[in-house]
Design a protein around this motif. Structure first.
Motif, PDB file in Angstrom:
ATOM      1  N   SER A  46      -8.335-128.600 -76.351  1.00 37.20           N
ATOM      2  CA  SER A  46      -9.387-127.593 -76.279  1.00 37.20           C
ATOM      3  C   SER A  46      -8.815-126.239 -75.863  1.00 37.20           C
ATOM      4  O   SER A  46      -7.998-126.157 -74.947  1.00 37.20           O
ATOM      5  N   ASP A  69     -13.496-120.230 -90.078  1.00 38.31           N
ATOM      6  CA  ASP A  69     -14.726-119.494 -90.400  1.00 38.31           C
ATOM      7  C   ASP A  69     -15.796-120.460 -90.902  1.00 38.31           C
ATOM      8  O   ASP A  69     -16.948-120.419 -90.470  1.00 38.31           O
ATOM      9  N   GLU A  72     -16.933-122.772 -88.155  1.00 39.63           N
ATOM     10  CA  GLU A  72     -17.817-122.058 -87.236  1.00 39.63           C
ATOM     11  C   GLU A  72     -19.207-121.914 -87.855  1.00 39.63           C
ATOM     12  O   GLU A  72     -20.216-122.094 -87.174  1.00 39.63           O
ATOM     13  N   ASP A  73     -19.255-121.640 -89.158  1.00 36.98           N
ATOM     14  CA  ASP A  73     -20.541-121.555 -89.867  1.00 36.98           C
ATOM     15  C   ASP A  73     -21.289-122.889 -89.798  1.00 36.98           C
ATOM     16  O   ASP A  73     -22.524-122.907 -89.778  1.00 36.98           O
ATOM     17  N   ASN A  75     -21.145-124.878 -87.288  1.00 37.24           N
ATOM     18  CA  ASN A  75     -21.354-125.145 -85.859  1.00 37.24           C
ATOM     19  C   ASN A  75     -20.478-126.283 -85.309  1.00 37.24           C
ATOM     20  O   ASN A  75     -20.911-127.047 -84.457  1.00 37.24           O
ATOM     21  N   VAL A  77     -17.021-125.554 -84.382  1.00 35.92           N
ATOM     22  CA  VAL A  77     -16.109-124.915 -83.432  1.00 35.92           C
ATOM     23  C   VAL A  77     -16.634-123.542 -83.058  1.00 35.92           C
ATOM     24  O   VAL A  77     -17.501-122.982 -83.738  1.00 35.92           O
ATOM     25  N   ARG A  78     -16.085-123.025 -81.983  1.00 37.78           N
ATOM     26  CA  ARG A  78     -16.341-121.630 -81.619  1.00 37.78           C
ATOM     27  C   ARG A  78     -15.016-121.043 -81.135  1.00 37.78           C
ATOM     28  O   ARG A  78     -14.179-121.735 -80.567  1.00 37.78           O
ATOM     29  N   ARG A  79     -14.843-119.751 -81.398  1.00 42.21           N
ATOM     30  CA  ARG A  79     -13.634-119.045 -80.980  1.00 42.21           C
ATOM     31  C   ARG A  79     -13.999-118.098 -79.850  1.00 42.21           C
ATOM     32  O   ARG A  79     -14.986-117.376 -79.949  1.00 42.21           O
ATOM     33  N   ILE A  80     -13.198-118.135 -78.809  1.00 44.32           N
ATOM     34  CA  ILE A  80     -13.471-117.304 -77.646  1.00 44.32           C
ATOM     35  C   ILE A  80     -12.211-116.510 -77.301  1.00 44.32           C
ATOM     36  O   ILE A  80     -11.130-117.083 -77.135  1.00 44.32           O
ATOM     37  N   VAL A  91      -9.734-121.802 -79.491  1.00 42.43           N
ATOM     38  CA  VAL A  91     -10.698-122.509 -80.337  1.00 42.43           C
ATOM     39  C   VAL A  91     -11.211-123.715 -79.565  1.00 42.43           C
ATOM     40  O   VAL A  91     -10.431-124.484 -79.007  1.00 42.43           O
ATOM     41  N   THR A  94     -17.760-127.282 -80.441  1.00 46.48           N
ATOM     42  CA  THR A  94     -19.144-127.174 -79.998  1.00 46.48           C
ATOM     43  C   THR A  94     -19.618-128.599 -79.690  1.00 46.48           C
ATOM     44  O   THR A  94     -18.883-129.573 -79.887  1.00 46.48           O
TER      45      THR A  94
END
Length: 157
Positions: A46, A69, A72-73, A75, A77-80, A91, A94
């Motif tokens: 993670s 991308d 993420e669309d 839902n 993964v999310r990038r911070i 990365v 979610t």
């Protein structure tokens, strides 16, 4: 059958087997092989950075970014961005990504890798050299490729 025809038939069988498994995987879990590899990498580490994912699965950072991308669309993964260094992006899975990670199968190559690793080292080396030579004969030595057994564009889906 001539030797070149025998070789082409063997290559076609390999391509068809990979294609069939790719379609089965996409139907079962709704993900491509590259997405599945990234899901496993992020699930195990993670906060991993895009560059590290790219190096691990042998794709360019730009290609991994395009795949992320789509993930993420969906839902998964999310990038911070890191607070200390805004250039670094971690990365994370979610909640939906974590559920997918828990139930997702390993990509097709796990079966192949287990069988390949059971071969003698000399036989492994011979197979690698032969296939590298075939790739060269097909002018494919510079094609962006990951150690995943999936057909089609890695940017599809």
């Amino acid at each position: 059958m001539k030797k070149d025809e025998e070789l082409l038939v063997a290559l076609r069988r390999i391509i068809r087997a990979i294609d069939m498994r790719s379609r089965q995987l996409n139907k079962q879990v709704g993900m491509t092989g590259p997405q599945l590899l990234i899901l496993h990498k992020v699930g195990k580490q993670s906060g991993v950075m895009v560059r590290e994912i790219a190096e691990d699965i042998n794709l360019s950072s730009a290609t991994v970014t395009s795949i992320l991308d789509r993930m993420e669309d969906n839902n998964l993964v999310r990038r911070i961005r890191r607070t200390q260094d805004k250039r670094k992006v971690g990365v994370f899975l979610t909640e939906a990504g974590e559920k997918a990670f828990e139930t997702a199968p390993m990509p097709f190559q796990e079966h192949f890798t287990n069988r390949f690793n059971s071969l003698e080292k000399w036989e492994q080396s011979q197979m690698v050299a032969t296939l590298q030579r075939i790739a060269s004969m097909m002018d494919a030595q510079d094609v962006d490729a990951s150690p995943m057994l999936e057909l089609g564009s890695i940017l599809d889906r």
